[in-house]
Design an enzyme around this catalytic site. Structure first.
Site, PDB file in Angstrom:
ATOM      1  N   ILE A 103       0.805  -1.218   0.000  1.00  0.00           N
ATOM      2  CA  ILE A 103       0.000   0.000   0.000  1.00  0.00           C
ATOM      3  C   ILE A 103       0.838   1.269   0.000  1.00  0.00           C
ATOM      4  O   ILE A 103       0.293   2.367   0.023  1.00  0.00           O
ATOM      5  CB  ILE A 103      -0.959   0.026   1.212  1.00  0.00           C
ATOM      6  CG1 ILE A 103      -0.169  -0.144   2.517  1.00  0.00           C
ATOM      7  CG2 ILE A 103      -2.029  -1.042   1.072  1.00  0.00           C
ATOM      8  CD1 ILE A 103      -1.022  -0.057   3.769  1.00  0.00           C
ATOM      9  N   GLY A 104       2.150   1.145  -0.043  1.00  0.00           N
ATOM     10  CA  GLY A 104       2.979   2.342  -0.065  1.00  0.00           C
ATOM     11  C   GLY A 104       4.443   2.002  -0.080  1.00  0.00           C
ATOM     12  O   GLY A 104       4.847   0.845   0.082  1.00  0.00           O
ATOM     13  N   GLY A 106       7.986   3.796   1.484  1.00  0.00           N
ATOM     14  CA  GLY A 106       8.636   4.863   2.230  1.00  0.00           C
ATOM     15  C   GLY A 106      10.112   4.953   1.913  1.00  0.00           C
ATOM     16  O   GLY A 106      10.644   4.199   1.107  1.00  0.00           O
ATOM     17  N   VAL A 111       5.447  -0.613   2.572  1.00  0.00           N
ATOM     18  CA  VAL A 111       4.436  -0.780   3.617  1.00  0.00           C
ATOM     19  C   VAL A 111       3.346  -1.696   3.072  1.00  0.00           C
ATOM     20  O   VAL A 111       2.881  -1.517   1.941  1.00  0.00           O
ATOM     21  CB  VAL A 111       3.826   0.571   4.037  1.00  0.00           C
ATOM     22  CG1 VAL A 111       2.799   0.381   5.140  1.00  0.00           C
ATOM     23  CG2 VAL A 111       4.921   1.534   4.492  1.00  0.00           C
ATOM     24  N   LYS A 125       5.412  -2.149   8.158  1.00  0.00           N
ATOM     25  CA  LYS A 125       6.513  -1.421   7.529  1.00  0.00           C
ATOM     26  C   LYS A 125       7.734  -2.335   7.527  1.00  0.00           C
ATOM     27  O   LYS A 125       8.202  -2.778   8.577  1.00  0.00           O
ATOM     28  CB  LYS A 125       6.798  -0.146   8.322  1.00  0.00           C
ATOM     29  CG  LYS A 125       7.812   0.785   7.694  1.00  0.00           C
ATOM     30  CD  LYS A 125       7.909   2.036   8.559  1.00  0.00           C
ATOM     31  CE  LYS A 125       8.835   3.061   7.940  1.00  0.00           C
ATOM     32  NZ  LYS A 125       8.926   4.264   8.786  1.00  0.00           N
ATOM     33  N   ASP A 222      10.516  15.490  10.361  1.00  0.00           N
ATOM     34  CA  ASP A 222      10.073  15.157   9.007  1.00  0.00           C
ATOM     35  C   ASP A 222       8.553  15.284   8.891  1.00  0.00           C
ATOM     36  O   ASP A 222       7.898  14.456   8.267  1.00  0.00           O
ATOM     37  CB  ASP A 222      10.524  13.746   8.624  1.00  0.00           C
ATOM     38  CG  ASP A 222      10.511  13.524   7.108  1.00  0.00           C
ATOM     39  OD1 ASP A 222      10.569  14.525   6.362  1.00  0.00           O
ATOM     40  OD2 ASP A 222      10.445  12.367   6.674  1.00  0.00           O
TER      41      ASP A 222
END
Length: 420
Positions: A103-104, A106, A111, A125, A222
């Protein structure tokens, strides 16, 4: 006759001996020449074996160092009040980290969405232990977020260290990251003014908790739109504490680091240029994010660089000085916004991004600015224009003109995290 025969025999004898000696010498030289390749071959074999031995010893030391790090990580993690999840459970939950569950992505790894046997949804993660930076981030994030409990911070459910695998298990936040809505022309309309205002206040509460209300002072370093996740009610949750710094009773007003890490466009000028960060650096990042939420565009985007020749911050400052602040607001908000709330948010955002960190408010003051109609706000000073240097502008233009490749500039990381 016999006498002369013997004389000839005697005269011929030395020649025969000399001939035999020459033949022996030639044979000896031939044998020596034949031995040289054999000796060279043996020498090469010895050298190769020696090299292989040293390489083996070097790799053995590396493997042992990794094992020691893993053992130390497990010892450290076991001391935290945080569940250590079994690797086989994570494999089952994520379907062996299948692409359909991804789903992502980084800055330190992908992730994945997962579903435990209980039916509870999680976000995993995945970090690689081969990367020193990934290992440091893993350790830092676990130690940091395990101590934090707030409704506007993403919740860490557990962690896992298995051989070269390092995994962080979070609560699953169904609506993904704020940037997926804010900077998407098709989805930004879902963020009406009330929703955006609630998101601003939620981020404010989360950052205030990190700076002042938790037992330990945390500087996120961040904070950006992609690191704010939205739950099913669009409540914001600050995530990704891999770069966070904590302070135990120390003076956190100003710290200098030799390496600048973070995301270009959100970093305070004193940090980007000098490596100095503090809670006021987070305030600057919050100010950038606040102005982005109001405008619907990224701070350092090709749109502003091409249309206005400035970053979003400089564009906001020009509109402020010309008393045209209403032109800064996202046009999709025109029918739903409160003029007074928008004005206070815009004013507060400019106060947060002032060049001098001492002039920026603390997050407790920011919260009062946003919710109090009676509080008089001071006049802001001009934001820093450090992001307008030719090197930075060229980098930003190349990033925003269709390239999806994640790049870095002088140690500054550009990361993009999808829904979790």
């Amino acid at each position: 006759m016999e006498y002369f025969h013997n004389r000839r025999h005697l005269k011929d004898s030395p020649q025969t001996q000399n001939s035999t000696g020459q033949e022996t010498g030639i044979q000896s030289k031939s044998n020596s020449s034949a031995e040289i390749p054999v000796m060279v071959s043996i020498l090469v074999v010895v050298i190769c074996c020696t090299c292989f031995y040293f390489i083996y010893c070097w790799r053995w030391r590396i493997r042992n160092a990794i094992r020691r790090d893993q053992i130390q990580s497990l010892v450290t993690l076991s001391k935290l009040d945080l569940p250590l999840m079994d690797f086989s459970t994570i494999i089952e939950a994520t379907n062996s980290f299948s692409e359909s569950n991804k789903i992502g992505e980084g800055g330190f790894g992908p992730v994945y969405k997962g579903t435990l046997s209980s039916g509870h949804e999680i976000a995993v993660k995945r970090l690689s232990a081969k990367s020193r930076q990934g290992t440091v981030e893993f350790q830092n994030e676990v130690e940091s977020i395990a101590k934090l409990q707030h409704r506007n911070l993403v919740k860490l459910l557990g962690c896992c260290a298995h051989k070269e695998e390092k995994l962080l298990i979070y609560e699953f936040v169904p609506n993904g990251s704020l940037d997926a809505f804010l900077f998407d022309s098709n989805r930004s309309s879902q963020l009406d003014w009330k929703t955006r205002h609630d998101i601003i206040l939620g981020i404010t509460r989360g950052l205030l908790y990190l700076h002042e209300d938790s037992q330990v002072t945390f500087i996120h370093r961040d904070l950006k739109a992609s690191n704010v996740l939205l739950d099913n009610r669009m409540n914001p949750k600050i995530s990704d504490f891999g770069l966070a710094k904590s302070f135990y009773g120390e003076d956190s007003n100003e710290v200098n680091t030799g390496k600048v890490v973070g995301t270009l466009g959100y970093m305070a000028p004193e940090y980007a240029l000098n490596g100095t960060f503090s809670i006021k650096s987070d305030v600057f990042s919050f100010g950038v994010l606040l102005l982005e939420i109001l405008n619907g565009q990224r701070n350092c985007s090709a749109y502003h660089l091409q249309q206005h020749g400035d970053t979003l911050l400089q564009h906001a400052w020009i509109l402020w000085t010309e008393d045209r602040a209403s032109e800064f607001i996202d046009p999709t908000l025109s029918n739903s916004c409160s003029a007074n709330e928008v004005s206070r948010c815009f004013h507060t955002g400019l106060l947060c991004v002032q060049e001098n960190p001492e002039e920026r408010p603390t997050m407790s003051t920011v919260q009062l600015m946003l919710i109090s109609d009676q509080m008089q706000l001071p006049s802001p000073t001009e934001p820093s224009n450090y992001a307008r240097s030719n090197t930075v502008i060229d980098f930003l233009r190349s990033r925003d003109t269709g390239s999806t490749h994640k790049e870095s500039l002088n140690g500054v990381t550009i990361t993009s995290i999808g829904p979790r």
